[in-house]
Design a protein around this motif. Structure first.
Motif, short mmCIF file in Angstrom:
data_model
loop_
_atom_site.label_atom_id
_atom_site.label_comp_id
_atom_site.label_asym_id
_atom_site.label_seq_id
_atom_site.Cartn_x
_atom_site.Cartn_y
_atom_site.Cartn_z
N MET A 1 19.95 -35.39 -34.42
CA MET A 1 20.82 -34.13 -34.97
C MET A 1 20.63 -33.04 -33.80
O MET A 1 19.67 -32.89 -33.12
CB MET A 1 19.86 -33.43 -36.21
N VAL A 2 21.94 -32.43 -33.43
CA VAL A 2 22.13 -31.87 -32.21
C VAL A 2 21.60 -30.35 -32.69
O VAL A 2 22.13 -29.84 -33.76
CB VAL A 2 23.57 -31.98 -31.84
N THR A 3 21.02 -29.44 -31.79
CA THR A 3 20.53 -28.14 -31.99
C THR A 3 21.56 -27.38 -31.90
O THR A 3 22.61 -27.64 -31.12
CB THR A 3 19.18 -27.65 -31.42
N VAL A 4 21.64 -25.83 -32.02
CA VAL A 4 22.68 -25.06 -31.84
C VAL A 4 22.70 -24.90 -30.29
O VAL A 4 23.73 -24.81 -29.73
CB VAL A 4 22.32 -23.63 -32.46
N ARG A 5 21.62 -24.88 -29.70
CA ARG A 5 21.32 -24.77 -28.23
C ARG A 5 22.19 -25.78 -27.33
O ARG A 5 22.76 -25.80 -26.50
CB ARG A 5 20.05 -24.49 -27.93
N GLN A 6 21.72 -27.12 -27.98
CA GLN A 6 22.52 -28.31 -27.57
C GLN A 6 23.91 -28.33 -27.59
O GLN A 6 24.53 -28.66 -26.61
CB GLN A 6 21.80 -29.50 -28.01
N ALA A 7 24.28 -27.98 -28.76
CA ALA A 7 25.86 -27.92 -28.84
C ALA A 7 26.46 -26.80 -27.92
O ALA A 7 27.41 -27.21 -27.26
CB ALA A 7 26.34 -27.38 -30.35
N LEU A 8 25.77 -25.69 -27.65
CA LEU A 8 26.22 -24.76 -26.85
C LEU A 8 26.58 -25.40 -25.31
O LEU A 8 27.49 -24.93 -24.78
CB LEU A 8 25.44 -23.58 -26.91
N GLY A 9 25.35 -26.12 -24.81
CA GLY A 9 25.41 -26.61 -23.65
C GLY A 9 26.33 -27.49 -23.49
O GLY A 9 27.03 -27.77 -22.36
N ALA A 10 26.56 -28.43 -24.66
CA ALA A 10 27.64 -29.33 -24.44
C ALA A 10 28.78 -29.02 -24.28
O ALA A 10 29.76 -29.21 -23.61
CB ALA A 10 27.49 -30.48 -25.98
N PHE A 11 29.17 -27.91 -24.95
CA PHE A 11 30.33 -27.20 -24.95
C PHE A 11 30.72 -26.45 -23.68
O PHE A 11 31.72 -26.76 -23.10
CB PHE A 11 30.47 -25.96 -26.16
N GLY A 12 29.73 -26.05 -22.88
CA GLY A 12 29.68 -25.47 -21.46
C GLY A 12 30.07 -26.55 -20.57
O GLY A 12 30.98 -26.29 -20.02
N GLU A 13 29.52 -27.64 -20.71
CA GLU A 13 29.78 -28.76 -19.78
C GLU A 13 31.32 -29.18 -19.90
O GLU A 13 31.99 -29.55 -19.29
CB GLU A 13 28.84 -29.79 -20.07
N GLN A 14 31.65 -29.35 -21.31
CA GLN A 14 33.18 -29.87 -21.59
C GLN A 14 34.03 -28.90 -21.04
O GLN A 14 35.05 -29.15 -20.61
CB GLN A 14 33.32 -29.86 -23.25
N ARG A 15 33.60 -27.51 -21.14
CA ARG A 15 34.64 -26.57 -20.59
C ARG A 15 34.99 -26.68 -18.91
O ARG A 15 35.89 -26.56 -18.45
CB ARG A 15 34.40 -25.02 -20.86
N VAL A 16 33.61 -26.69 -18.29
CA VAL A 16 33.62 -26.88 -16.82
C VAL A 16 34.36 -28.16 -16.47
O VAL A 16 35.38 -28.45 -15.68
CB VAL A 16 32.20 -26.95 -16.28
N VAL A 17 34.11 -29.27 -17.09
CA VAL A 17 34.80 -30.56 -16.76
C VAL A 17 36.50 -30.26 -17.11
O VAL A 17 37.21 -30.82 -16.45
CB VAL A 17 34.28 -31.75 -17.70
N GLN A 18 36.90 -29.96 -17.97
CA GLN A 18 38.15 -29.73 -18.38
C GLN A 18 38.95 -28.67 -17.52
O GLN A 18 39.99 -28.50 -17.31
CB GLN A 18 38.38 -29.51 -19.83
N ASP A 19 38.35 -27.48 -17.40
CA ASP A 19 38.98 -26.22 -16.66
C ASP A 19 38.70 -26.12 -15.39
O ASP A 19 39.51 -25.37 -14.66
CB ASP A 19 38.38 -25.00 -17.56
N CYS A 20 37.93 -26.92 -14.78
CA CYS A 20 37.68 -26.45 -13.30
C CYS A 20 37.98 -27.63 -12.30
O CYS A 20 37.68 -28.65 -12.62
CB CYS A 20 36.05 -25.97 -12.89
N HIS A 21 38.26 -27.26 -11.34
CA HIS A 21 38.55 -28.02 -10.12
C HIS A 21 37.19 -28.42 -9.46
O HIS A 21 36.15 -27.49 -9.44
CB HIS A 21 39.39 -27.53 -8.96
N CYS A 22 36.86 -29.25 -8.62
CA CYS A 22 35.98 -29.82 -7.81
C CYS A 22 35.85 -28.68 -6.74
O CYS A 22 36.67 -28.69 -5.98
CB CYS A 22 35.99 -31.06 -7.20
N PRO A 23 34.87 -27.81 -6.63
CA PRO A 23 34.69 -26.89 -5.58
C PRO A 23 34.78 -27.33 -4.13
O PRO A 23 35.08 -26.67 -3.28
CB PRO A 23 33.32 -26.33 -5.68
N ARG A 24 34.34 -28.79 -4.09
CA ARG A 24 34.01 -29.34 -2.66
C ARG A 24 35.77 -29.93 -2.36
O ARG A 24 36.08 -29.42 -1.36
CB ARG A 24 33.14 -30.57 -2.32
N CYS A 25 36.20 -30.98 -3.11
CA CYS A 25 37.22 -31.53 -2.74
C CYS A 25 38.41 -30.90 -3.24
O CYS A 25 39.75 -31.30 -2.83
CB CYS A 25 37.19 -33.03 -3.00
N LYS A 26 38.35 -30.12 -4.10
CA LYS A 26 39.63 -29.19 -4.64
C LYS A 26 40.40 -30.23 -5.73
O LYS A 26 41.51 -29.78 -6.10
CB LYS A 26 40.39 -28.46 -3.79
#
Length: 148
Positions: free
Chosen positions: A1-26
């Motif tokens: 069972m996923v905790t509230v904190r774990q769900a928040l962390g997963a949400f953050g990781e998903q947002r970065v993966v979907q919304d951000c470019h790689c800072p090194r290779c762009k």
């Protein structure tokens, strides 16, 4: 069972993966999530190998970083600091409305003073002796860049 904190962390990781470019290779859409419990890193660029840490926090103010952010395990972080290895940091702030912002702090702008160890867990705790840390964001105030 996923905790509230774990769900928040997963949400953050998903947002970065979907919304951000790689800072090194762009490149776009090349950041991918690492497996859970990978030490000190959460995303990797599958093109250039760039590693970064992602932290998510609940907040009412999306336009400024909180004074501190809960980190993870102190021992691996401390070992890397002793070797002068710092991972870039994405901070995802999530409002009660589920709106969010993303900040980025590169590794070269981090300082040892921003990492504050917590007290080890008591002997009666399930993970007795485990020690975490906080990111003191006031120590690096004005260095993070808002991406979203």
């Amino acid at each position: 069972m996923v905790t509230v904190r774990q769900a928040l962390g997963a949400f953050g990781e998903q947002r970065v993966v979907q919304d951000c470019h790689c800072p090194r290779c762009k490149k776009t859409r090349t950041l991918v999530r690492l497996p859970p419990n990978f030490k000190c890193a959460d995303v990797i660029c599958d093109f250039c190998g760039y590693l970064a840490q992602v932290k998510a926090a609940s907040t009412k103010q999306l336009d400024r970083l909180p004074k501190s952010i809960l980190g993870a395990a102190w021992a691996p972080q401390f070992e890397r600091m002793q070797a002068a290895i710092y991972f870039p940091l994405f901070v995802v702030l999530v409002a009660p409305t589920e709106d969010y912002s993303i900040f980025y702090l590169s590794a070269d702008l981090q300082e040892p003073e921003m990492f504050k160890p917590r007290k080890p867990l008591s002997e009666k705790a399930r993970r007795a002796g485990w020690q975490g840390f906080f990111y003191d964001m006031q120590a690096v105030e004005g260095r993070a860049v808002r991406l979203r």
